[in-house]
Design a protein around this motif. Structure first.
Motif, mmCIF file in Angstrom:
data_model
loop_
_atom_site.group_PDB
_atom_site.id
_atom_site.type_symbol
_atom_site.label_atom_id
_atom_site.label_comp_id
_atom_site.label_asym_id
_atom_site.label_seq_id
_atom_site.Cartn_x
_atom_site.Cartn_y
_atom_site.Cartn_z
ATOM 1 N N MET A 1 47.697 53.072 66.412
ATOM 2 C CA MET A 1 48.886 53.727 66.130
ATOM 3 C C MET A 1 48.900 54.870 65.095
ATOM 4 N N ALA A 2 49.547 55.884 65.276
ATOM 5 C CA ALA A 2 49.457 57.039 64.449
ATOM 6 C C ALA A 2 49.873 56.854 63.182
ATOM 7 N N ASP A 3 49.166 57.611 62.120
ATOM 8 C CA ASP A 3 49.551 57.349 60.693
ATOM 9 C C ASP A 3 50.853 58.057 60.618
ATOM 10 N N LEU A 7 53.092 62.908 59.360
ATOM 11 C CA LEU A 7 53.997 63.415 60.223
ATOM 12 C C LEU A 7 55.153 63.626 59.416
ATOM 13 N N VAL A 8 55.435 62.529 58.614
ATOM 14 C CA VAL A 8 56.841 62.785 57.714
ATOM 15 C C VAL A 8 56.397 63.877 56.699
ATOM 16 N N GLU A 9 55.366 63.983 56.210
ATOM 17 C CA GLU A 9 55.098 65.237 55.326
ATOM 18 C C GLU A 9 55.337 66.475 55.979
ATOM 19 N N LEU A 53 57.752 59.933 49.689
ATOM 20 C CA LEU A 53 56.518 59.865 50.691
ATOM 21 C C LEU A 53 55.964 58.622 50.504
ATOM 22 N N GLY A 54 56.209 57.720 51.550
ATOM 23 C CA GLY A 54 55.277 56.315 51.767
ATOM 24 C C GLY A 54 56.273 55.161 51.880
ATOM 25 N N GLU A 144 61.462 61.661 65.080
ATOM 26 C CA GLU A 144 61.173 60.773 66.214
ATOM 27 C C GLU A 144 59.714 60.293 66.151
ATOM 28 N N LEU A 145 59.297 58.996 66.482
ATOM 29 C CA LEU A 145 58.082 58.534 66.489
ATOM 30 C C LEU A 145 57.916 58.017 67.838
ATOM 31 N N ASP A 146 56.690 57.726 68.403
ATOM 32 C CA ASP A 146 56.464 56.914 69.715
ATOM 33 C C ASP A 146 56.968 55.806 69.639
#
Length: 198
Positions: A1-3, A7-9, A53-54, A144-146
């Motif tokens: 699964m992608a980190d 994406l947030v940053e 962020l985190g 939005e995330l997968d």
């Protein structure tokens, strides 16, 4: 699964520009929390935005659940906006990181309408020791995330004086926000006076 965090940053930078400073705080037993500082020089003067962020690396879980779901659950980051150059607001980095770590440390779910209290001034001589979590979507759009991951929501924080926080506990978040609006309160003023609550 992608980190999730890169994406947030990227979403934060696309909405707020490149950060001009960042700091990292690690608490025992938690993932590292970074706080990014963004400078915005708008027509009303400089505004500094601090974004965590985190916090969204792990979903927030219901504190009454027997086991935390490692995938499903709400994800969020926190954003605080203040007028620049009027107070030592850069000292807010650690209190912000404490709030962002609270879902991991205390098992709380941070959502709009909630009060978060740090138990001390948000920065030196600040009249605020807590914040009201406001509705997301105005400054930074949800990420939005997968599937099956929930989207990351970027929650604005509105500093509250102790009297405002006590009044909010009785009357609710919406009533306090209406009081601020009716009085033309500048919620970005780092040294503003409490709103009249009579």
């Amino acid at each position: 699964m992608a980190d999730v965090l890169p994406l947030v940053e990227a979403r934060l930078c696309s909405a707020l520009g490149e950060p001009n400073a960042r700091a990292a705080v690690t608490f025992l037993g938690t993932e590292r929390i970074e706080v990014l500082r963004f400078q915005d020089t708008g027509p009303e003067g400089p505004v500094v935005r601090y974004a965590t962020l985190g916090m969204s690396a792990q979903p927030m879980s219901d504190p009454t659940a027997m086991l935390a779901d490692p995938v499903a659950g709400p994800r969020a980051e926190l954003i605080l906006s203040v007028r620049g150059g009027l107070a030592e607001t850069d000292k807010v980095l650690r209190p912000l990181a404490v709030l962002a770590a609270s879902p991991q440390v205390e098992g709380v779910v941070v959502a709009p309408g909630a009060s978060l209290d740090v138990g001390e001034p948000l920065w030196p001589s600040a009249p605020f020791t807590s914040v009201l979590v406001a509705e997301p979507g105005g400054l930074v759009e949800d990420l939005e995330l997968d599937e099956p991951l929930d989207p990351v929501r970027f929650l604005p924080l509105l500093p509250m004086t102790p009297n405002e926080a006590a009044w909010k506990r009785v009357h609710g978040a919406e009533a306090l926000q209406e009081r601020w609006l009716a009085n033309g309160t500048d919620l970005r003023d780092p040294s503003r006076r409490p709103v009249p609550l009579d």
